[in-house]
Design a protein around this motif. Structure first.
Motif, short mmCIF file in Angstrom:
data_model
loop_
_atom_site.label_atom_id
_atom_site.label_comp_id
_atom_site.label_asym_id
_atom_site.label_seq_id
_atom_site.Cartn_x
_atom_site.Cartn_y
_atom_site.Cartn_z
N LEU A 1 0.84 -1.20 0.00
CA LEU A 1 0.00 0.00 0.00
C LEU A 1 0.87 1.25 0.00
O LEU A 1 0.62 2.19 -0.76
N ASP A 2 1.90 1.27 0.83
CA ASP A 2 2.77 2.44 0.88
C ASP A 2 3.46 2.68 -0.47
O ASP A 2 3.63 3.83 -0.89
N LYS A 3 3.83 1.61 -1.15
CA LYS A 3 4.44 1.74 -2.48
C LYS A 3 3.44 2.37 -3.46
O LYS A 3 3.79 3.27 -4.23
N LEU A 4 2.19 1.91 -3.40
CA LEU A 4 1.17 2.45 -4.28
C LEU A 4 0.90 3.92 -3.96
O LEU A 4 0.75 4.74 -4.87
N LEU A 5 0.86 4.27 -2.68
CA LEU A 5 0.64 5.66 -2.30
C LEU A 5 1.76 6.56 -2.80
O LEU A 5 1.51 7.70 -3.23
N ARG A 6 3.00 6.07 -2.79
CA ARG A 6 4.12 6.85 -3.34
C ARG A 6 3.92 7.08 -4.84
O ARG A 6 4.17 8.18 -5.35
N GLU A 7 3.46 6.06 -5.55
CA GLU A 7 3.19 6.19 -6.98
C GLU A 7 2.10 7.23 -7.23
O GLU A 7 2.22 8.08 -8.12
N ILE A 8 1.03 7.16 -6.45
CA ILE A 8 -0.08 8.10 -6.62
C ILE A 8 0.38 9.53 -6.36
O ILE A 8 0.07 10.45 -7.12
N ARG A 9 1.15 9.72 -5.30
CA ARG A 9 1.58 11.08 -4.93
C ARG A 9 2.58 11.66 -5.93
O ARG A 9 2.79 12.87 -5.95
N ALA A 10 3.17 10.80 -6.75
CA ALA A 10 4.10 11.27 -7.79
C ALA A 10 3.41 11.43 -9.15
O ALA A 10 4.04 11.81 -10.13
N CYS A 11 2.11 11.15 -9.21
CA CYS A 11 1.38 11.15 -10.49
C CYS A 11 1.30 12.56 -11.08
O CYS A 11 1.01 13.53 -10.38
N THR A 12 1.52 12.65 -12.39
CA THR A 12 1.41 13.93 -13.10
C THR A 12 0.54 13.79 -14.36
O THR A 12 0.59 14.65 -15.24
N PRO B 1 -0.35 19.38 -10.21
CA PRO B 1 -0.71 18.19 -9.43
C PRO B 1 -0.26 18.27 -7.98
O PRO B 1 0.85 18.72 -7.70
N ARG B 2 -1.14 17.87 -7.10
CA ARG B 2 -0.81 17.66 -5.69
C ARG B 2 -1.84 16.68 -5.15
O ARG B 2 -2.83 17.06 -4.53
N PRO B 3 -1.63 15.38 -5.39
CA PRO B 3 -2.59 14.38 -4.91
C PRO B 3 -2.73 14.41 -3.39
O PRO B 3 -1.73 14.38 -2.68
N VAL B 4 -3.96 14.49 -2.93
CA VAL B 4 -4.25 14.54 -1.50
C VAL B 4 -5.18 13.37 -1.16
O VAL B 4 -6.30 13.29 -1.66
N LEU B 5 -4.67 12.46 -0.34
CA LEU B 5 -5.46 11.32 0.11
C LEU B 5 -4.82 10.75 1.36
O LEU B 5 -3.71 11.14 1.72
N LEU C 1 -6.11 0.76 -5.55
CA LEU C 1 -6.10 1.26 -4.17
C LEU C 1 -7.13 0.54 -3.31
O LEU C 1 -6.83 0.13 -2.18
N MET C 2 -8.34 0.33 -3.84
CA MET C 2 -9.37 -0.38 -3.07
C MET C 2 -8.91 -1.80 -2.72
O MET C 2 -9.21 -2.31 -1.64
N ALA C 3 -8.16 -2.42 -3.62
CA ALA C 3 -7.66 -3.78 -3.37
C ALA C 3 -6.66 -3.82 -2.21
O ALA C 3 -6.41 -4.88 -1.63
N GLN C 4 -6.08 -2.67 -1.87
CA GLN C 4 -5.11 -2.59 -0.78
C GLN C 4 -5.75 -2.19 0.55
O GLN C 4 -5.04 -1.95 1.53
N LEU C 5 -7.08 -2.12 0.57
CA LEU C 5 -7.80 -1.75 1.80
C LEU C 5 -8.76 -2.89 2.19
O LEU C 5 -9.97 -2.77 2.06
N PRO C 6 -8.21 -4.01 2.68
CA PRO C 6 -9.02 -5.21 2.89
C PRO C 6 -9.93 -5.17 4.12
O PRO C 6 -10.79 -6.03 4.27
N ASN C 7 -9.74 -4.20 5.00
CA ASN C 7 -10.48 -4.19 6.26
C ASN C 7 -11.64 -3.21 6.31
O ASN C 7 -12.24 -3.01 7.37
N ILE C 8 -11.97 -2.58 5.18
CA ILE C 8 -13.05 -1.60 5.15
C ILE C 8 -14.39 -2.27 5.47
O ILE C 8 -14.78 -3.25 4.83
#
Length: 197
Positions: free
Chosen positions: A7-18, A28-32, A117-124
């Motif tokens: 998940l942390d790896k994916l979040l780094r990818e998202i925050r670097a998205c342009t 761009p400034r992804p906020v999540l 991202l949803m696939a990385q949130l199994p406890n929702i």
């Protein structure tokens, strides 16, 4: 297989998205916010200008009202291992071309990132859908209902999913005309939130 590390790896990818950079007036400034252990997902629209500036989800009047609706302190709200805040568009989209308010979330964002991202949130255990774009994505069978009717028929998806109107001060008129929302629905929401936390 999901893990906090993936998940942390994916979040780094998202925050670097342009990808949407040419269309974003402030760039761009992804906020999540998301943590592997989160039990509550807040699926919102897109950051407003104040959130773009601070980089903190719901760091505005809408956020204050949303926390009140949820019966949640700031400390819990911003604990990513309790609450995931994942808008349909991660960056401020600019002002709407006509009328007031902000433009819709960029259409590139959700198809590019959301399923991964949803696939990385199994406890929702509770997904709170805020506004029409989150409703259309997460409850496609209800997309033609509109937000007001989906909120009125909230028990159809309870206790796993709940549709809310946007907590923006622009919706004060809606709240005034729908007093049952605060009288009947919000106590049930706060009870559920308390149970999950």
């Amino acid at each position: 297989m999901t893990s906090a590390r993936s998940l942390d790896k994916l979040l780094r990818e998202i925050r670097a998205c342009t990808v949407c950079a040419p269309f974003l007036p402030l760039g761009p400034r992804p906020v999540l916010q998301a943590g592997h252990g989160a039990h509550i997902l807040l699926a919102s629209q897109a950051p407003g200008i104040k959130v773009h500036q601070s980089g903190v989800p719901f760091d505005d009047a809408s956020g204050r009202r949303l926390r009140q609706w949820l019966g949640m302190s700031e400390e819990i709200f911003y604990d990513r291992e309790k609450v995931a805040i994942v808008p349909m568009g991660f960056c401020y989209p600019g002002r709407a071309a006509q009328g007031s308010g902000d433009a819709p979330p960029r259409p590139e964002c959700a198809p590019l990132w959301r399923k991964r991202l949803m696939a990385q949130l199994p406890n929702i255990e509770l997904t709170v859908l805020i506004g029409q774009y989150a409703l259309a994505w997460h409850l496609p069978e209800a997309r033609t209902m509109g937000v007001t009717r989906a909120v009125q028929e909230w028990q159809r998806w309870w206790p796993h999913t709940l549709v809310l109107p946007h907590p923006s001060p622009r919706n004060n008129g809606w709240l005034k005309h729908n007093p049952w929302f605060e009288a009947e629905l919000l106590p049930k929401l706060r009870e559920r939130v308390s149970l999950l936390l």
